[in-house]
Design a protein around this motif. Structure first.
Motif, PDB file in Angstrom:
ATOM      1  N   VAL A 149      -2.504  10.103  -0.660  1.00 40.78           N
ATOM      2  CA  VAL A 149      -2.209   9.992   0.776  1.00 40.78           C
ATOM      3  C   VAL A 149      -2.980   8.841   1.424  1.00 40.78           C
ATOM      4  O   VAL A 149      -2.516   8.243   2.398  1.00 40.78           O
ATOM      5  N   ASP A 150      -4.154   8.514   0.881  1.00 39.88           N
ATOM      6  CA  ASP A 150      -4.985   7.465   1.474  1.00 39.88           C
ATOM      7  C   ASP A 150      -4.260   6.123   1.558  1.00 39.88           C
ATOM      8  O   ASP A 150      -4.510   5.330   2.462  1.00 39.88           O
ATOM      9  N   PHE A 183      -5.928  -3.214  -5.942  1.00 42.01           N
ATOM     10  CA  PHE A 183      -5.743  -3.371  -7.389  1.00 42.01           C
ATOM     11  C   PHE A 183      -6.945  -2.892  -8.193  1.00 42.01           C
ATOM     12  O   PHE A 183      -6.805  -2.533  -9.355  1.00 42.01           O
ATOM     13  N   LEU A 184      -8.122  -2.876  -7.579  1.00 39.90           N
ATOM     14  CA  LEU A 184      -9.326  -2.563  -8.335  1.00 39.90           C
ATOM     15  C   LEU A 184      -9.760  -1.111  -8.214  1.00 39.90           C
ATOM     16  O   LEU A 184     -10.358  -0.567  -9.131  1.00 39.90           O
ATOM     17  N   ILE A 185      -9.464  -0.468  -7.074  1.00 42.75           N
ATOM     18  CA  ILE A 185     -10.007   0.859  -6.794  1.00 42.75           C
ATOM     19  C   ILE A 185      -8.896   1.906  -6.787  1.00 42.75           C
ATOM     20  O   ILE A 185      -7.963   1.808  -5.986  1.00 42.75           O
ATOM     21  N   PHE A 207      -1.125   5.692   2.226  1.00 41.85           N
ATOM     22  CA  PHE A 207      -0.262   5.754   3.412  1.00 41.85           C
ATOM     23  C   PHE A 207      -1.080   5.564   4.686  1.00 41.85           C
ATOM     24  O   PHE A 207      -0.647   4.877   5.618  1.00 41.85           O
ATOM     25  N   ILE A 208      -2.255   6.174   4.713  1.00 44.15           N
ATOM     26  CA  ILE A 208      -3.140   6.024   5.875  1.00 44.15           C
ATOM     27  C   ILE A 208      -3.560   4.567   6.031  1.00 44.15           C
ATOM     28  O   ILE A 208      -3.560   4.012   7.143  1.00 44.15           O
ATOM     29  N   LEU A 209      -3.899   3.947   4.902  1.00 45.01           N
ATOM     30  CA  LEU A 209      -4.286   2.533   4.924  1.00 45.01           C
ATOM     31  C   LEU A 209      -3.138   1.666   5.426  1.00 45.01           C
ATOM     32  O   LEU A 209      -3.344   0.725   6.207  1.00 45.01           O
ATOM     33  N   ALA A 210      -1.923   1.975   4.996  1.00 44.77           N
ATOM     34  CA  ALA A 210      -0.758   1.213   5.432  1.00 44.77           C
ATOM     35  C   ALA A 210      -0.566   1.311   6.940  1.00 44.77           C
ATOM     36  O   ALA A 210      -0.277   0.312   7.616  1.00 44.77           O
ATOM     37  N   ILE A 211      -0.759   2.502   7.488  1.00 41.99           N
ATOM     38  CA  ILE A 211      -0.628   2.702   8.937  1.00 41.99           C
ATOM     39  C   ILE A 211      -1.685   1.893   9.683  1.00 41.99           C
ATOM     40  O   ILE A 211      -1.405   1.263  10.721  1.00 41.99           O
ATOM     41  N   SER A 263       0.828  -1.204   0.000  1.00 38.12           N
ATOM     42  CA  SER A 263       0.000   0.000   0.000  1.00 38.12           C
ATOM     43  C   SER A 263       0.868   1.263   0.000  1.00 38.12           C
ATOM     44  O   SER A 263       0.561   2.242  -0.696  1.00 38.12           O
ATOM     45  N   THR A 264       1.957   1.225   0.754  1.00 33.03           N
ATOM     46  CA  THR A 264       2.878   2.372   0.794  1.00 33.03           C
ATOM     47  C   THR A 264       3.505   2.619  -0.570  1.00 33.03           C
ATOM     48  O   THR A 264       3.617   3.773  -1.020  1.00 33.03           O
ATOM     49  N   PHE A 265       3.903   1.552  -1.241  1.00 29.29           N
ATOM     50  CA  PHE A 265       4.517   1.694  -2.568  1.00 29.29           C
ATOM     51  C   PHE A 265       3.519   2.282  -3.559  1.00 29.29           C
ATOM     52  O   PHE A 265       3.877   3.147  -4.376  1.00 29.29           O
ATOM     53  N   LEU A 266       2.261   1.833  -3.481  1.00 30.40           N
ATOM     54  CA  LEU A 266       1.239   2.403  -4.355  1.00 30.40           C
ATOM     55  C   LEU A 266       1.033   3.880  -4.055  1.00 30.40           C
ATOM     56  O   LEU A 266       0.781   4.680  -4.962  1.00 30.40           O
ATOM     57  N   GLY A 267       1.153   4.241  -2.773  1.00 34.32           N
ATOM     58  CA  GLY A 267       1.052   5.645  -2.409  1.00 34.32           C
ATOM     59  C   GLY A 267       2.193   6.469  -2.973  1.00 34.32           C
ATOM     60  O   GLY A 267       2.010   7.614  -3.396  1.00 34.32           O
ATOM     61  N   ILE A 268       3.388   5.875  -3.004  1.00 38.42           N
ATOM     62  CA  ILE A 268       4.562   6.584  -3.529  1.00 38.42           C
ATOM     63  C   ILE A 268       4.428   6.841  -5.025  1.00 38.42           C
ATOM     64  O   ILE A 268       4.711   7.935  -5.515  1.00 38.42           O
ATOM     65  N   ILE A 269       3.966   5.819  -5.759  1.00 40.10           N
ATOM     66  CA  ILE A 269       3.910   5.960  -7.216  1.00 40.10           C
ATOM     67  C   ILE A 269       2.680   6.745  -7.682  1.00 40.10           C
ATOM     68  O   ILE A 269       2.670   7.269  -8.804  1.00 40.10           O
TER      69      ILE A 269
END
Length: 206
Positions: A55-56, A165-167, A58-62, A45-51
């Motif tokens: 911000v969501d 992957f879908l949203i 990163f929040i999900l990852a936390i 999730s963090t990697f998807l946030g980076i690319i």
């Protein structure tokens, strides 16, 4: 692309953790690896946030790290007590792992042929769907309460991974995480209460 390869690599590692969990009969590696699996999902999730710059993610990852990577394993360890380092009362773990591998590859073929190939056309969806079925198989193949709870966690990780992957904006993922965590809290509370009342940890009934 390098980004897609990194996503696939992280996804493969998550699936490997599921196989590791299935192949373990001791409570300690079961509980610890479930936390590791959730943390790796948080890394995805963090990697998807980076690319994407959203911000969501990163929040999900936390949320995943806090609730599934730390709190849930802590609750399981407390629930196990002195049994944390013991072996689950089950035979034929190696056989179950072989069956799991066969089930896994058959499921991949079916999922790819009838769901991904004809509906979604996204190969990466193989990973979350496979993780979901891994959790389902763990629940069916084990009798101990901790193993079945970990199976639920794997299913929920699979659902979150599918949402990633879908949203594009993981609003639905956040809602599903909230519901999943609420369910885990209720289940854990009931199991702890049952343990105190009946002194029965091994069997999950009802």
């Amino acid at each position: 692309m390098i980004k897609e390869e990194i996503i696939e690599l992280i996804s493969v590692i998550i699936i490997i953790t599921a196989f590791y969990i299935q192949g373990q009969a001791y409570y300690k590696p079961l509980v610890k690896m479930s936390g590791v699996q959730s943390i790796i999902l948080a890394i995805l999730s963090t990697f998807l946030g980076i690319i994407t710059g959203i911000v969501d993610y990163f929040i999900l990852a936390i949320i995943i790290v806090t609730l599934r990577g730390i709190i849930t394993p802590y609750v399981l360890i407390k629930m196990l007590g002195n049994k944390f380092g013991e072996r689950e009362k089950i035979k034929g773990v190696a056989s179950l792992l072989v069956i799991d591998l066969a089930f896994f590859f058959i499921a991949i073929i079916i999922i790819y042929e009838f769901i991904i190939g004809r509906i979604f056309h996204q190969v990466e969806l193989l990973f979350p769907l496979s993780l979901f079925f891994q959790g389902l198989y763990l629940i069916v193949s084990r009798n101990s309460t901790p193993a079945q709870i970990i199976g639920y966690i794997e299913e929920e990780n699979g659902i979150v991974m599918l949402g990633l992957f879908l949203i594009p904006l993981p609003l639905l993922v956040e809602a599903s995480v909230f519901l999943d965590v609420l369910g885990l809290v209720v289940i854990s509370s009931l199991l702890i209460f049952e343990k105190r009342e009946h002194k029965a940890l091994e069997e999950l009934k009802g």
